[in-house]
Design an enzyme around this catalytic site. Structure first.
Site, PDB file in Angstrom:
ATOM      1  N   SER A 123     148.627 -21.668  46.414  1.00 29.90           N
ATOM      2  CA  SER A 123     149.444 -21.768  47.629  1.00 29.90           C
ATOM      3  C   SER A 123     149.352 -23.140  48.270  1.00 29.90           C
ATOM      4  O   SER A 123     150.113 -23.427  49.202  1.00 29.90           O
ATOM      5  CB  SER A 123     148.976 -20.740  48.663  1.00 29.90           C
ATOM      6  N   HIS A 181     154.803 -22.696  42.404  1.00 29.36           N
ATOM      7  CA  HIS A 181     154.438 -21.823  43.530  1.00 29.36           C
ATOM      8  C   HIS A 181     155.624 -20.976  43.972  1.00 29.36           C
ATOM      9  O   HIS A 181     156.649 -21.491  44.405  1.00 29.36           O
ATOM     10  CB  HIS A 181     153.943 -22.672  44.718  1.00 29.36           C
ATOM     11  N   GLU A 210     158.408 -23.585  44.014  1.00 26.92           N
ATOM     12  CA  GLU A 210     158.130 -24.997  44.284  1.00 26.92           C
ATOM     13  C   GLU A 210     157.420 -25.582  43.072  1.00 26.92           C
ATOM     14  O   GLU A 210     156.399 -25.063  42.622  1.00 26.92           O
ATOM     15  CB  GLU A 210     157.228 -25.127  45.506  1.00 26.92           C
ATOM     16  N   ASN A 269     154.519 -23.266  52.491  1.00 22.57           N
ATOM     17  CA  ASN A 269     153.444 -22.864  53.401  1.00 22.57           C
ATOM     18  C   ASN A 269     153.300 -23.777  54.602  1.00 22.57           C
ATOM     19  O   ASN A 269     152.867 -23.334  55.665  1.00 22.57           O
ATOM     20  CB  ASN A 269     152.120 -22.734  52.641  1.00 22.57           C
TER      21      ASN A 269
END
Ligand code: NAD
Length: 316
Positions: free
Chosen positions: A123, A144, A156, A195
């Site tokens: 993450s 990701h 990603e 994130n």
């Protein structure tokens, strides 16, 4: 390696993310080894995948025979050597702990063939640092995805300092082949985009809850019925273009000094975690989830997300 040479896949870690990724590969016809250190988790992962596929059937995404075909593509194994010995692409989805990732990548490097790409679903950890424990940092990369990975479109793609152009390009095209929406980051930053953006909102939501501005229910509602309602259609830059940059500029001037800028997670979250209230998986978090309600809520979440997925795929 050419894209057509990526035939056999291995997913390492069969938890929340790993089982979903194994399903994504299997649905596109890739034979997948799903590996975990825990046999019970592998059993649970197989049940979860079957249940996810049932939800897909119920909502007209796939037919019964596609479920059967996908399940036939997945082999579970607690033997890492068996899982990655013939893999062309490995996707790691074990806990977000740097030492664990490094240990896993050291073993993957020893057990997977030399041509194999080693991808991590971390993450926010550095693939430069993880890849440095291998003899093939040029074949390490981050892919990701969001939870639930069998539904959320974006992936990603983050390169480490030594990731080669070939690895980055192959991985990007593999994600397209899986029906995902890959996005290339131009540089490796902690938390990537997903994130950084998600946790900027989370920090402010936690702050408003602690400051007594509103209940958790109402904060969630303002996101779902307000700010978040628009997000599937307009990203933040599109939103500000539609709203007027002069107005957004003035709001930045007024509000930025007042927004939470904490460097630590808030006490309210620390307390819940300390009490073992980890959310759906333990039956309580900000809300309570007795087992029957947890199952219903997961189904309901997937039903709504699949509806959104159909709208997303239908747009030009
Ligand atoms: P999880 O705890 O649900 O699953 C991790 C699994 O890895 C467990 O089943 C565990 O038994 C297994 N495991 C632990 N050590 C292992 C090893 N050495 N070899 C093989 N298996 C091992 O975790 P998760 O939520 O699926 O997260 C996995 C990764 O994906 C993390 O890096 C996380 O940050 C990332 N991620 C999570 C989410 C999310 O919302 N949960 C979203 C995006 C990315």
């Amino acid at each position: 390696m050419r894209l057509s040479q990526i035939k056999q896949v291995a997913v390492i870690g069969a938890g929340i993310m790993g089982h979903g990724f194994a399903q994504v590969f299997a649905q596109k016809g890739f034979p997948v080894f799903l590996h975990d250190v825990n046999k019970q988790i592998l059993k649970k992962a197989s049940l979860r995948i079957a249940s996810n596929l049932d939800t897909f059937i119920k909502h007209g995404i796939i037919r019964q025979k596609e479920k059967k075909a996908a399940l036939e593509k997945i082999t579970t194994s607690t033997d890492l050597g068996e899982a990655v010995g013939k893999a062309d692409f490995v996707l790691e989805a074990i806990p977000e702990i740097m030492d664990l990732k490094k240990e896993a990548f050291t073993k993957l490097d020893q057990l997977a063939p030399p041509h194999t790409i080693l991808a991590s679903n971390t993450s926010g950890l550095s693939i430069t640092e993880i890849g440095a424990v291998t003899r093939r940092p040029e074949k390490t990369i981050i892919t990701h995805g969001g939870n639930p990975p069998h539904i959320i479109p974006v992936i990603e793609i983050v390169r480490g300092e030594k990731t080669s152009d070939e690895t980055a390009e192959l991985t990007y095209r593999l994600m397209l082949k899986l029906g995902k929406k890959p996005v290339r980051l131009l540089k490796e930053v902690p938390g990537f985009l997903f994130n950084r953006l998600q946790f900027a909102l989370y920090r402010e939501a936690l702050h408003c809850l602690e400051a007594g501005v509103a209940t958790a229910e109402d904060i969630d509602l303002v996101v779902k019925a307000g700010y978040g309602f628009r997000l599937p259609v307009l990203g933040p830059f599109e939103t500000s273009d539609f709203g007027g940059l002069d107005t957004f500029y003035r709001i930045c001037q007024n509000l930025f000094p007042l927004l939470d800028a904490s460097k630590e997670p808030p006490l309210s979250l620390k307390k819940l975690v300390g009490e073992g209230k980890l959310g759906v998986k333990t039956g309580e978090g900000f809300y309570r989830y007795p087992p029957a309600i947890a199952r219903r809520k997961i189904k309901e979440r997937d039903r709504r997300l699949l509806h959104q997925l159909k709208l997303f795929q239908a747009r030009k």
